[in-house]
Write a protein that holds these residues in place. Structure first.
Motif, PDB file in Angstrom:
ATOM      1  N   MET A 108      36.477  48.761  47.618  1.00 41.37           N
ATOM      2  CA  MET A 108      37.505  48.353  47.554  1.00 41.37           C
ATOM      3  C   MET A 108      37.049  46.287  47.737  1.00 41.37           C
ATOM      4  SD  MET A 108      40.070  49.937  46.786  1.00 41.37           S
ATOM      5  CE  MET A 108      41.167  50.557  47.151  1.00 41.37           C
ATOM      6  N   GLU A 109      35.775  46.502  48.429  1.00 43.45           N
ATOM      7  CA  GLU A 109      35.628  44.932  48.207  1.00 43.45           C
ATOM      8  C   GLU A 109      35.557  44.080  47.070  1.00 43.45           C
ATOM      9  OE1 GLU A 109      33.606  42.969  52.112  1.00 43.45           O
ATOM     10  OE2 GLU A 109      32.435  42.605  50.217  1.00 43.45           O
ATOM     11  N   SER A 110      35.024  45.409  45.663  1.00 42.75           N
ATOM     12  CA  SER A 110      34.981  44.181  44.565  1.00 42.75           C
ATOM     13  C   SER A 110      35.682  44.249  43.973  1.00 42.75           C
ATOM     14  CB  SER A 110      33.991  45.676  43.627  1.00 42.75           C
ATOM     15  OG  SER A 110      34.768  46.687  43.874  1.00 42.75           O
ATOM     16  N   LEU A 111      37.482  44.105  44.370  1.00 41.18           N
ATOM     17  CA  LEU A 111      38.495  44.272  44.068  1.00 41.18           C
ATOM     18  C   LEU A 111      38.944  42.694  44.780  1.00 41.18           C
ATOM     19  CD1 LEU A 111      39.757  48.182  43.942  1.00 41.18           C
ATOM     20  CD2 LEU A 111      38.825  47.089  41.983  1.00 41.18           C
ATOM     21  N   ALA A 112      38.604  42.236  45.267  1.00 38.95           N
ATOM     22  CA  ALA A 112      39.138  41.217  46.502  1.00 38.95           C
ATOM     23  C   ALA A 112      38.673  40.610  45.250  1.00 38.95           C
ATOM     24  CB  ALA A 112      38.193  40.818  47.491  1.00 38.95           C
ATOM     25  N   ARG A 113      39.561  39.263  44.990  1.00 40.55           N
ATOM     26  CA  ARG A 113      39.616  37.805  44.506  1.00 40.55           C
ATOM     27  C   ARG A 113      38.097  36.779  45.531  1.00 40.55           C
ATOM     28  NH1 ARG A 113      43.494  32.552  43.684  1.00 40.55           N
ATOM     29  NH2 ARG A 113      42.233  31.116  43.928  1.00 40.55           N
ATOM     30  N   ARG A 114      37.033  36.302  44.112  1.00 45.23           N
ATOM     31  CA  ARG A 114      35.863  36.559  44.820  1.00 45.23           C
ATOM     32  C   ARG A 114      36.039  35.055  45.537  1.00 45.23           C
ATOM     33  NH1 ARG A 114      34.638  37.830  39.341  1.00 45.23           N
ATOM     34  NH2 ARG A 114      35.062  35.587  38.243  1.00 45.23           N
ATOM     35  N   SER A 115      36.858  34.308  45.921  1.00 45.64           N
ATOM     36  CA  SER A 115      36.769  33.498  46.865  1.00 45.64           C
ATOM     37  C   SER A 115      36.948  34.411  48.214  1.00 45.64           C
ATOM     38  CB  SER A 115      37.804  32.619  46.366  1.00 45.64           C
ATOM     39  OG  SER A 115      39.361  32.696  46.406  1.00 45.64           O
ATOM     40  N   ILE A 116      37.913  35.057  48.311  1.00 46.94           N
ATOM     41  CA  ILE A 116      38.090  35.729  48.951  1.00 46.94           C
ATOM     42  C   ILE A 116      36.437  36.348  50.268  1.00 46.94           C
ATOM     43  CG2 ILE A 116      39.291  37.434  51.076  1.00 46.94           C
ATOM     44  CD1 ILE A 116      41.316  35.720  48.930  1.00 46.94           C
ATOM     45  N   LEU A 117      35.723  36.746  49.213  1.00 54.39           N
ATOM     46  CA  LEU A 117      34.358  37.287  49.934  1.00 54.39           C
ATOM     47  C   LEU A 117      33.605  36.209  50.900  1.00 54.39           C
ATOM     48  CD1 LEU A 117      33.069  39.057  46.147  1.00 54.39           C
ATOM     49  CD2 LEU A 117      34.808  40.461  48.287  1.00 54.39           C
ATOM     50  N   ASN A 118      34.044  35.202  50.643  1.00 55.05           N
ATOM     51  CA  ASN A 118      33.372  34.401  51.485  1.00 55.05           C
ATOM     52  C   ASN A 118      34.498  34.108  52.744  1.00 55.05           C
ATOM     53  OD1 ASN A 118      31.031  33.746  49.748  1.00 55.05           O
ATOM     54  ND2 ASN A 118      32.524  32.321  48.605  1.00 55.05           N
ATOM     55  N   LEU A 119      35.523  34.743  53.046  1.00 54.13           N
ATOM     56  CA  LEU A 119      36.467  33.979  54.159  1.00 54.13           C
ATOM     57  C   LEU A 119      35.502  34.820  54.819  1.00 54.13           C
ATOM     58  CD1 LEU A 119      39.967  33.299  52.133  1.00 54.13           C
ATOM     59  CD2 LEU A 119      38.156  31.625  53.212  1.00 54.13           C
ATOM     60  N   ASN A 120      36.337  34.306  55.810  1.00 56.78           N
ATOM     61  CA  ASN A 120      36.495  35.356  57.363  1.00 56.78           C
ATOM     62  C   ASN A 120      37.917  35.221  57.937  1.00 56.78           C
ATOM     63  OD1 ASN A 120      33.321  35.963  58.097  1.00 56.78           O
ATOM     64  ND2 ASN A 120      33.174  33.939  58.285  1.00 56.78           N
ATOM     65  N   LYS A 121      38.269  36.800  58.707  1.00 52.55           N
ATOM     66  CA  LYS A 121      40.027  36.085  59.481  1.00 52.55           C
ATOM     67  C   LYS A 121      39.482  35.455  59.861  1.00 52.55           C
ATOM     68  CE  LYS A 121      40.232  40.562  60.190  1.00 52.55           C
ATOM     69  NZ  LYS A 121      40.499  42.151  60.635  1.00 52.55           N
TER      70      LYS A 121
END
Ligand SMILES: *Cc1c(COP(=O)(O)O)cnc(C)c1O
Length: 364
Positions: free
Chosen positions: A1-14
């Motif tokens: 599912m990660e590949s579905l996330a908006r690309r900028s979100i991949l660099n984010l941590n909670k």
């Protein structure tokens, strides 16, 4: 599912919250806990806020006035700025996000200090911006360093004043000279979440800069001095043009009815705010004296928290304090190893902290 996330979100941590009451209660089987980790007002909100909360609880089936006119008018009168210079948010955290959503294009840069409140970076990354970190100098924002870091691609600068977690301020004179050297088309956001606690006479009057037409935003909150962190109400002052643009990106009822009414009521209780500030100042002096007796170094602060040099493993110290029922924030989680950040509490909270620290053997 990660590949579905908006690309900028991949660099984010909670966002990692400080330890909560419930976690500590369970883990260490304690029932009396002193929480000095999130800089909330240890005296709680005004009685008037409690009354407003109760009174308006029967109205929660109805949307609030989405223009928030009453609160804006009160803030306008208190601060001598037009209602058109005021914007409200679901905590000032939301206003940080809205500012970036409203102004940042992908690839544009946002400058912050290297050790400061983490939300600026998070919001910037989410909007596909690029964060540029300028190191603090003596734990204080280096305004000249920030000027040097500006490029044609810089859109916004965040200055947390007093800075969380260091408690330091930049002065009015420094900010005046900084603003006069600023290239046009850069917005400077002063996050003044702790401004009411400041005792220095040199603290910047950012509202005056806004009146004079500088591209300045001043963010405030009901979460700290006003004791309403759980209700999520923040506000900001800005040039009317900036407010108008933010208004385009906010959701219609971003401040909830109860928070809105409680905020309005708490503004009237200057007895409570004065009391809270006085107690904070007393606690500051008490803690500094007592902690220095224990051989710890305490950084000067203009806020309701202290940065303490524990001269060792801050994670271990934090853990040892939790075992004794005192929750503080470890520097390691704030980008400042070897330190802990503690909220100045009520007298009994501060005494408990000192007592707990005195029991810890710092030779880890
Ligand atoms: C606590 C804090 C805020 C306040 O956030 P809210 O969303 O209003 O609760 C904002 N900025 C800083 C630096 C803070 O420490």
């Amino acid at each position: 599912m990660e590949s579905l996330a908006r690309r900028s979100i991949l660099n984010l941590n909670k966002y990692v919250q400080g330890t909560t009451f419930e976690q500590v209660k369970k883990q260490y089987n304690l029932d009396n806990i002193t929480k000095l980790s999130s800089n909330e007002n240890p005296h709680g909100p005004s009685e008037r806020a409690f009354k407003a909360i109760e009174e308006h609880s029967k109205n929660v089936s109805v949307y609030p006035d989405g223009s928030y006119q009453d609160l804006k008018e009160r803030l306008s009168k208190l601060n001598n700025l037009d209602v058109n210079n005021i914007v409200l948010g679901n905590g000032s955290d939301e206003l940080i996000k809205l500012l970036l959503a409203a102004f940042l294009n992908p690839g544009e840069k946002v400058i912050t200090a290297d050790i400061t409140f983490s939300v600026y970076k998070h919001a910037c990354t989410m909007m596909d911006g690029e964060i540029v970190k300028v190191p603090l100098k003596n734990f204080t924002h280096d305004l000249n360093g920030i000027l040097d870091a500006i490029t044609p691609n810089t859109k916004m600068i965040f200055i947390c004043n007093p800075n969380n977690p260091t408690g330091t301020i930049v002065t009015h004179e420094q900010v005046q000279s900084f603003l006069d050297k600023l290239p046009s088309e850069v917005i400077v956001v002063f996050d003044e979440a702790y401004c009411e606690y400041v005792s220095s006479p040199n603290f910047p009057n950012t509202l005056e800069f806004i009146r004079q037409g500088y591209p300045v935003v001043s963010l405030r909150t009901f979460s700290k001095l006003y004791g309403l962190a759980g209700l999520r109400v923040g506000y900001g002052f800005a040039p009317k043009e900036v407010v108008d643009i933010i208004e385009k990106v906010r959701v219609p009822f971003n401040v909830n009815l109860i928070g809105y009414k409680a905020a309005l009521a708490s503004l009237d209780d200057t007895f409570h705010t004065k009391f809270s500030i006085k107690e904070n100042n007393n606690g500051k002096v008490y803690l500094k004296n007592e902690l220095e007796k224990l051989g710890l170094e305490v950084e000067p602060t203009e806020a309701n928290f202290l940065l303490i040099n524990v001269k060792g493993d801050d994670l271990k110290v934090t853990e040892e304090l939790i075992k004794r029922g005192v929750i503080v924030r470890s520097g390691s989680h704030l980008g400042i190893k070897g330190y802990i950040r503690v909220t100045i509490g009520r007298r009994e909270d501060n005494e408990r902290l000192v007592e707990a620290l005195s029991k810890i053997n710092f030779q880890f």
